[in-house]
Scaffold this motif. Structure first.
Motif, PDB file in Angstrom:
ATOM      1  N   ARG A   1       0.842  -1.197   0.000  1.00  7.16           N
ATOM      2  CA  ARG A   1       0.000   0.000   0.000  1.00  7.16           C
ATOM      3  C   ARG A   1       0.872   1.239   0.000  1.00  7.16           C
ATOM      4  O   ARG A   1       1.813   1.345   0.777  1.00  7.16           O
ATOM      5  CB  ARG A   1      -0.869   0.015   1.265  1.00  7.16           C
ATOM      6  N   VAL A   2       0.546   2.199  -0.844  1.00  7.12           N
ATOM      7  CA  VAL A   2       1.284   3.457  -0.920  1.00  7.12           C
ATOM      8  C   VAL A   2       0.288   4.593  -0.712  1.00  7.12           C
ATOM      9  O   VAL A   2      -0.727   4.677  -1.400  1.00  7.12           O
ATOM     10  CB  VAL A   2       1.997   3.617  -2.285  1.00  7.12           C
ATOM     11  N   ASP A   3       0.564   5.452   0.273  1.00  5.43           N
ATOM     12  CA  ASP A   3      -0.303   6.604   0.517  1.00  5.43           C
ATOM     13  C   ASP A   3       0.090   7.732  -0.424  1.00  5.43           C
ATOM     14  O   ASP A   3       1.276   8.010  -0.625  1.00  5.43           O
ATOM     15  CB  ASP A   3      -0.163   7.083   1.964  1.00  5.43           C
ATOM     16  N   GLU A   4      -0.905   8.383  -0.965  1.00  9.32           N
ATOM     17  CA  GLU A   4      -0.659   9.521  -1.862  1.00  9.32           C
ATOM     18  C   GLU A   4      -1.298  10.762  -1.252  1.00  9.32           C
ATOM     19  O   GLU A   4      -2.460  10.733  -0.851  1.00  9.32           O
ATOM     20  CB  GLU A   4      -1.261   9.249  -3.239  1.00  9.32           C
ATOM     21  N   ILE A   5      -0.558  11.818  -1.172  1.00 10.00           N
ATOM     22  CA  ILE A   5      -1.059  13.088  -0.652  1.00 10.00           C
ATOM     23  C   ILE A   5      -1.103  14.082  -1.800  1.00 10.00           C
ATOM     24  O   ILE A   5      -0.122  14.251  -2.522  1.00 10.00           O
ATOM     25  CB  ILE A   5      -0.162  13.618   0.486  1.00 10.00           C
ATOM     26  N   ASN A   6      -2.222  14.738  -1.949  1.00  9.47           N
ATOM     27  CA  ASN A   6      -2.393  15.728  -3.011  1.00  9.47           C
ATOM     28  C   ASN A   6      -1.666  17.012  -2.592  1.00  9.47           C
ATOM     29  O   ASN A   6      -2.018  17.668  -1.613  1.00  9.47           O
ATOM     30  CB  ASN A   6      -3.879  15.983  -3.235  1.00  9.47           C
ATOM     31  N   MET A   7      -0.647  17.402  -3.311  1.00 13.30           N
ATOM     32  CA  MET A   7       0.173  18.574  -2.985  1.00 13.30           C
ATOM     33  C   MET A   7      -0.344  19.859  -3.639  1.00 13.30           C
ATOM     34  O   MET A   7       0.179  20.934  -3.373  1.00 13.30           O
ATOM     35  CB  MET A   7       1.616  18.333  -3.434  1.00 13.30           C
ATOM     36  N   THR A   8      -1.354  19.759  -4.476  1.00 12.03           N
ATOM     37  CA  THR A   8      -1.843  20.920  -5.208  1.00 12.03           C
ATOM     38  C   THR A   8      -2.274  22.069  -4.303  1.00 12.03           C
ATOM     39  O   THR A   8      -1.861  23.219  -4.553  1.00 12.03           O
ATOM     40  CB  THR A   8      -2.992  20.507  -6.145  1.00 12.03           C
ATOM     41  N   PRO A   9      -3.051  21.855  -3.229  1.00 17.39           N
ATOM     42  CA  PRO A   9      -3.431  22.993  -2.379  1.00 17.39           C
ATOM     43  C   PRO A   9      -2.236  23.686  -1.725  1.00 17.39           C
ATOM     44  O   PRO A   9      -2.202  24.912  -1.624  1.00 17.39           O
ATOM     45  CB  PRO A   9      -4.341  22.369  -1.320  1.00 17.39           C
ATOM     46  N   MET A  10      -1.240  22.912  -1.310  1.00 21.80           N
ATOM     47  CA  MET A  10      -0.067  23.519  -0.689  1.00 21.80           C
ATOM     48  C   MET A  10       0.729  24.341  -1.712  1.00 21.80           C
ATOM     49  O   MET A  10       1.210  25.433  -1.408  1.00 21.80           O
ATOM     50  CB  MET A  10       0.837  22.456  -0.063  1.00 21.80           C
ATOM     51  N   ILE A  11       0.850  23.850  -2.906  1.00 18.01           N
ATOM     52  CA  ILE A  11       1.545  24.593  -3.954  1.00 18.01           C
ATOM     53  C   ILE A  11       0.794  25.881  -4.278  1.00 18.01           C
ATOM     54  O   ILE A  11       1.404  26.939  -4.475  1.00 18.01           O
ATOM     55  CB  ILE A  11       1.735  23.704  -5.207  1.00 18.01           C
ATOM     56  N   ASP A  12      -0.534  25.821  -4.308  1.00 22.39           N
ATOM     57  CA  ASP A  12      -1.343  27.022  -4.540  1.00 22.39           C
ATOM     58  C   ASP A  12      -1.077  28.079  -3.465  1.00 22.39           C
ATOM     59  O   ASP A  12      -0.926  29.264  -3.767  1.00 22.39           O
ATOM     60  CB  ASP A  12      -2.832  26.677  -4.573  1.00 22.39           C
ATOM     61  N   VAL A  13      -1.027  27.651  -2.223  1.00 26.11           N
ATOM     62  CA  VAL A  13      -0.779  28.592  -1.122  1.00 26.11           C
ATOM     63  C   VAL A  13       0.609  29.204  -1.244  1.00 26.11           C
ATOM     64  O   VAL A  13       0.793  30.414  -1.052  1.00 26.11           O
ATOM     65  CB  VAL A  13      -0.956  27.884   0.242  1.00 26.11           C
ATOM     66  N   VAL A  14       1.602  28.407  -1.597  1.00 26.20           N
ATOM     67  CA  VAL A  14       2.964  28.925  -1.752  1.00 26.20           C
ATOM     68  C   VAL A  14       3.016  29.965  -2.864  1.00 26.20           C
ATOM     69  O   VAL A  14       3.623  31.030  -2.719  1.00 26.20           O
ATOM     70  CB  VAL A  14       3.955  27.773  -2.008  1.00 26.20           C
ATOM     71  N   PHE A  15       2.365  29.690  -3.983  1.00 27.54           N
ATOM     72  CA  PHE A  15       2.342  30.660  -5.084  1.00 27.54           C
ATOM     73  C   PHE A  15       1.621  31.947  -4.676  1.00 27.54           C
ATOM     74  O   PHE A  15       2.051  33.044  -5.036  1.00 27.54           O
ATOM     75  CB  PHE A  15       1.717  30.064  -6.343  1.00 27.54           C
ATOM     76  N   LEU A  16       0.545  31.833  -3.930  1.00 28.98           N
ATOM     77  CA  LEU A  16      -0.146  33.035  -3.458  1.00 28.98           C
ATOM     78  C   LEU A  16       0.738  33.860  -2.526  1.00 28.98           C
ATOM     79  O   LEU A  16       0.750  35.099  -2.595  1.00 28.98           O
ATOM     80  CB  LEU A  16      -1.447  32.656  -2.759  1.00 28.98           C
ATOM     81  N   LEU A  17       1.492  33.209  -1.660  1.00 28.05           N
ATOM     82  CA  LEU A  17       2.415  33.931  -0.786  1.00 28.05           C
ATOM     83  C   LEU A  17       3.513  34.629  -1.585  1.00 28.05           C
ATOM     84  O   LEU A  17       3.879  35.768  -1.292  1.00 28.05           O
ATOM     85  CB  LEU A  17       3.031  32.981   0.244  1.00 28.05           C
ATOM     86  N   ILE A  18       4.031  33.959  -2.583  1.00 30.89           N
ATOM     87  CA  ILE A  18       5.064  34.574  -3.428  1.00 30.89           C
ATOM     88  C   ILE A  18       4.509  35.814  -4.123  1.00 30.89           C
ATOM     89  O   ILE A  18       5.147  36.872  -4.139  1.00 30.89           O
ATOM     90  CB  ILE A  18       5.599  33.550  -4.456  1.00 30.89           C
ATOM     91  N   ILE A  19       3.321  35.707  -4.678  1.00 36.59           N
ATOM     92  CA  ILE A  19       2.707  36.860  -5.353  1.00 36.59           C
ATOM     93  C   ILE A  19       2.473  37.996  -4.366  1.00 36.59           C
ATOM     94  O   ILE A  19       2.751  39.161  -4.657  1.00 36.59           O
ATOM     95  CB  ILE A  19       1.400  36.444  -6.048  1.00 36.59           C
ATOM     96  N   PHE A  20       1.988  37.671  -3.164  1.00 36.66           N
ATOM     97  CA  PHE A  20       1.750  38.702  -2.149  1.00 36.66           C
ATOM     98  C   PHE A  20       3.030  39.452  -1.816  1.00 36.66           C
ATOM     99  O   PHE A  20       3.057  40.682  -1.780  1.00 36.66           O
ATOM    100  CB  PHE A  20       1.170  38.071  -0.875  1.00 36.66           C
TER     101      PHE A  20
END
Length: 146
Positions: free
Chosen positions: A13-32
């Motif tokens: 069994r391999v757990d998969e975590i969706n990283m898309t929301p975290m990447i979105d937050v990082v990009f928003l912080l960079i833009i800010f």
């Protein structure tokens, strides 16, 4: 909150975590931070040749002063906006705590005092008590201000 999805690879069994929301937050912080630093730089964008002084007191870097600039053509700039003398006083007096508001006056070294004196007089009449005049140390050559 949704649990991480699971898949089976090679019998494990391999757990998969969706990283898309975290990447979105990082990009928003960079833009800010990019936008806020751009706005902060605009306050001193109007370049003037500051006069040199033999003695000075370093200003508090944590204080956020209002920058008032007079260029070599005697044009006043409040931050990055050109203003007249009356408009400058109107805008400064709209500040809530005018007596404690730090104002930094940046004047080109080629401007004669007869053009600076009315500005100083109006600042005093407006009730501003925290005024500093930007200069360069005498050890530096007078160039374009930072």
């Amino acid at each position: 909150m949704r649990s991480p999805s699971q898949s089976i690879q090679n019998g494990r069994r391999v757990d998969e975590i969706n990283m898309t929301p975290m990447i979105d937050v990082v990009f928003l912080l960079i833009i800010f931070f990019l936008v806020s630093s751009h706005l902060a730089r605009q306050e001193n964008r109007h370049a003037v040749n500051l006069p040199s002084a033999t003695s000075s007191i370093d200003s508090d870097p944590n204080a956020a002063p209002i920058n008032l600039t007079m260029d070599s053509s005697h044009q006043l700039w409040l931050g990055a906006t050109p203003v007249g003398l009356e408009e400058m006083i109107t805008r400064l007096t709209q500040t809530k705590s005018i007596a404690e508001t730090p104002v930094r006056l940046r004047v080109d070294q080629s401007v004669a005092y007869q053009f600076v004196e009315p500005v100083l007089h109006q600042i005093n009449q407006a009730g501003i008590r925290d005024l500093s005049i930007a200069t360069l140390p005498s050890t530096q050559r007078a160039g374009v201000s930072p």
